[in-house]
Design a protein around this motif. Structure first.
Motif, PDB file in Angstrom:
ATOM      1  N   THR A  83       0.818  -1.299   0.007  1.00  0.00           N
ATOM      2  CA  THR A  83       0.086   0.376  -0.077  1.00  0.00           C
ATOM      3  C   THR A  83       1.200   1.114   0.088  1.00  0.00           C
ATOM      4  N   LEU A  84       1.764   1.319   1.133  1.00  0.00           N
ATOM      5  CA  LEU A  84       2.854   2.488   1.271  1.00  0.00           C
ATOM      6  C   LEU A  84       3.422   2.653  -0.563  1.00  0.00           C
ATOM      7  N   VAL A  85       4.111   1.653  -0.758  1.00  0.00           N
ATOM      8  CA  VAL A  85       4.983   1.651  -2.233  1.00  0.00           C
ATOM      9  C   VAL A  85       3.935   2.187  -3.463  1.00  0.00           C
ATOM     10  N   HIS A  86       3.294   1.568  -3.500  1.00  0.00           N
ATOM     11  CA  HIS A  86       2.813   1.714  -4.693  1.00  0.00           C
ATOM     12  C   HIS A  86       1.333   3.003  -4.816  1.00  0.00           C
ATOM     13  N   HIS A  87       1.621   3.933  -3.962  1.00  0.00           N
ATOM     14  CA  HIS A  87       1.046   5.227  -2.970  1.00  0.00           C
ATOM     15  C   HIS A  87       1.498   6.423  -2.736  1.00  0.00           C
ATOM     16  N   THR A  88       3.050   5.882  -2.657  1.00  0.00           N
ATOM     17  CA  THR A  88       3.664   7.394  -2.557  1.00  0.00           C
ATOM     18  C   THR A  88       5.263   7.628  -2.706  1.00  0.00           C
ATOM     19  N   ALA A  89       5.115   8.225  -3.090  1.00  0.00           N
ATOM     20  CA  ALA A  89       6.622   8.309  -3.981  1.00  0.00           C
ATOM     21  C   ALA A  89       6.822  10.130  -3.778  1.00  0.00           C
ATOM     22  N   PRO A  90       8.349  10.779  -3.707  1.00  0.00           N
ATOM     23  CA  PRO A  90       8.273  11.526  -2.779  1.00  0.00           C
ATOM     24  C   PRO A  90       8.174  13.037  -4.547  1.00  0.00           C
ATOM     25  N   GLN A 118       5.398   5.462 -13.267  1.00  0.00           N
ATOM     26  CA  GLN A 118       5.193   5.622 -12.447  1.00  0.00           C
ATOM     27  C   GLN A 118       6.141   4.395 -11.592  1.00  0.00           C
ATOM     28  N   THR A 119       6.901   4.488 -11.989  1.00  0.00           N
ATOM     29  CA  THR A 119       8.203   2.539 -11.716  1.00  0.00           C
ATOM     30  C   THR A 119       9.055   2.626 -11.114  1.00  0.00           C
ATOM     31  N   CYS A 120       9.376   1.273 -10.584  1.00  0.00           N
ATOM     32  CA  CYS A 120      10.370   1.973  -9.334  1.00  0.00           C
ATOM     33  C   CYS A 120      11.139  -0.512  -9.358  1.00  0.00           C
ATOM     34  N   ARG A 121      12.016  -0.469  -8.466  1.00  0.00           N
ATOM     35  CA  ARG A 121      12.604  -1.706  -7.835  1.00  0.00           C
ATOM     36  C   ARG A 121      12.162  -1.771  -6.560  1.00  0.00           C
ATOM     37  N   PHE A 122      11.370  -2.924  -5.580  1.00  0.00           N
ATOM     38  CA  PHE A 122      12.137  -2.782  -4.600  1.00  0.00           C
ATOM     39  C   PHE A 122      12.947  -2.625  -3.578  1.00  0.00           C
ATOM     40  N   SER A 123      13.391  -2.284  -2.336  1.00  0.00           N
ATOM     41  CA  SER A 123      14.585  -1.932  -2.094  1.00  0.00           C
ATOM     42  C   SER A 123      14.925  -1.698  -1.199  1.00  0.00           C
ATOM     43  N   TRP A 124      15.645  -1.906  -0.504  1.00  0.00           N
ATOM     44  CA  TRP A 124      16.238  -1.496   1.298  1.00  0.00           C
ATOM     45  C   TRP A 124      16.733   0.119   1.101  1.00  0.00           C
ATOM     46  N   ALA A 125      17.108   0.439  -0.622  1.00  0.00           N
ATOM     47  CA  ALA A 125      16.822   1.617  -0.994  1.00  0.00           C
ATOM     48  C   ALA A 125      15.910   3.160  -0.949  1.00  0.00           C
ATOM     49  N   LEU A 126      14.540   1.984  -1.727  1.00  0.00           N
ATOM     50  CA  LEU A 126      13.571   2.365  -2.204  1.00  0.00           C
ATOM     51  C   LEU A 126      13.026   2.790  -0.976  1.00  0.00           C
ATOM     52  N   MET A 127      12.710   1.718   0.246  1.00  0.00           N
ATOM     53  CA  MET A 127      12.740   2.836   1.770  1.00  0.00           C
ATOM     54  C   MET A 127      12.953   2.706   2.617  1.00  0.00           C
ATOM     55  N   THR A 128      13.659   2.988   2.430  1.00  0.00           N
ATOM     56  CA  THR A 128      14.861   4.346   2.756  1.00  0.00           C
ATOM     57  C   THR A 128      13.653   5.514   2.176  1.00  0.00           C
ATOM     58  N   GLN A 129      14.265   6.193   0.946  1.00  0.00           N
ATOM     59  CA  GLN A 129      13.725   7.139   0.735  1.00  0.00           C
ATOM     60  C   GLN A 129      12.566   7.884   0.934  1.00  0.00           C
ATOM     61  N   ILE A 130      11.328   6.507   0.894  1.00  0.00           N
ATOM     62  CA  ILE A 130      10.086   7.062   1.310  1.00  0.00           C
ATOM     63  C   ILE A 130       9.655   7.484   2.797  1.00  0.00           C
ATOM     64  N   THR A 131      10.909   6.132   3.583  1.00  0.00           N
ATOM     65  CA  THR A 131       9.925   6.171   4.508  1.00  0.00           C
ATOM     66  C   THR A 131      11.185   7.900   5.737  1.00  0.00           C
ATOM     67  N   ASN A 132      12.031   8.251   5.155  1.00  0.00           N
ATOM     68  CA  ASN A 132      13.128   9.615   4.796  1.00  0.00           C
ATOM     69  C   ASN A 132      12.569  10.553   4.987  1.00  0.00           C
TER      70      ASN A 132
END
Length: 347
Positions: free
Chosen positions: A237-244, A313-327
């Motif tokens: 839910t977070l990744v599919h609807h959230t990006a800077p 809007q496309t991306c690849r799941f990774s810790w870098a992606l989650m760090t970006q979103i949660t930061n």
């Protein structure tokens, strides 16, 4: 974002022709995208059930050091149950409504999730995706509301928008889906039925599990797979609807095509996750039309890529992606989409 990089600065979404409507986009998709295939649907139920059974067998049989892998596998397979029920909620699993309701309730029972309350609230999200103060899925708090919260409220929100994002689905489940008083008319009756069914199931199954397997069985066979399931629910839910660069818009400025086509995210996960979760990550065509069954999402996505290409809007799941979103993606900002907690408190 692209499939191999992570955007680090806010960018403007593609400009959208104000005359373009979702029906115009739907007409570009192959007609086969909308065709239901009962064989594919029921084969998925069968394979998913076998995977869940295999996972539980592994939990019971595996040595202790393999248990984390068994929990992850079982919880991910249980997430597949949710995705199939998700199609039932959108009436894209079967042609008959009663069958969608029956399968949806059955698949969500092991997850203790009330079918009708989720279905009704989730359809609000689809109708009002990225509409400020209306969309009910992962909308960022506005600074004024965040400031009005007490210390514990702000701390809790910081956790859910930060490194504890994986627990947010549990709060959403607990606070939104068992209160049938917030619904009206026939919807209230349906939600009450779903909620009481789940409570009755939990009242029988969990004590029975405790009596037969003890606290360790309850922890290992129910709690840990259930937590993995909520990890994926929260993450998807977070990744599919959230990006800077994805903006929530007030109703007066909201554009349906911009929200559904350019404001939702396709994310590539490890293939085993995509297999067990029935391509829930192929998310953009699902927001173009909820009538597309899960097994036709990739066909629809390919068609959208041919029409819109790198604008999606496309991306690849990774810790870098989650760090970006949660930061970064913490509080609503009208100009730069999101404002981080750090930026807010520095002002």
């Amino acid at each position: 974002m692209t499939a191999s990089t992570v955007t680090t600065k806010p960018q403007q979404l593609p400009s959208t022709d104000s005359e373009l409507r979702l029906p115009d986009i739907l007409r570009t998709l192959p007609r086969q995208c909308f065709q239901k295939d009962w064989r594919q649907a029921w084969t998925a139920v069968l394979l998913n059930s076998l995977c869940v059974g295999l996972g539980y067998w592994g939990i019971v049989s595996a040595p202790w050091f393999l248990l984390p892998f068994c929990w992850i596998f079982t919880g991910t397979a249980l997430t597949g149950f949710f995705v199939l029920a998700h199609d039932c909620g959108h009436r894209s699993f079967a042609k008959r409504r009663w069958l969608n309701d029956l399968v949806g309730h059955t698949l969500l029972l092991p997850l203790l999730y009330p079918f009708h309350s989720w279905r009704i609230l989730h359809n609000i999200h689809h109708k009002h995706t990225n509409k400020l103060e209306v969309d009910n899925a992962w909308q960022a708090f506005q600074p004024e509301f965040y400031s009005s919260l007490g210390r514990w409220g702000r701390w809790g929100y910081q956790g859910m928008r930060g490194r504890l994002w994986w627990m947010a689905s549990i709060l959403h489940w607990a606070f939104l889906h068992f209160n049938w008083q917030r619904f009206e008319g026939k919807d209230r009756d349906r939600v009450r039925f779903s909620a009481l069914l789940v409570l009755a199931f939990a009242g029988i199954a969990l004590p029975l599990l405790w009596v037969t397997t003890g606290w360790w069985g309850l922890f290992s066979l129910w709690l840990m797979p259930w937590m993995v399931y909520h990890f994926w629910m929260s993450t998807f839910t977070l990744v599919h609807h959230t990006a800077p660069n994805i903006q929530f818009k007030p109703a007066a400025e909201w554009n349906e095509v911009e929200a559904q086509l350019f404001g939702t995210v396709h994310c590539d996960y490890p293939r085993w996750v995509e297999f067990l979760c029935h391509d829930i990550n192929v998310h953009i065509p699902h927001h173009i039309s909820t009538a597309i069954p899960f097994y036709n999402l990739r066909m629809a996505h390919q068609s959208l890529l041919e029409q819109w290409g790198s604008q999606l809007q496309t991306c690849r799941f990774s810790w870098a992606l989650m760090t970006q979103i949660t930061n970064q993606c913490h509080l609503y900002h009208p100009n730069q989409c999101y404002q981080s907690f750090q930026e807010f408190h520095a002002d």
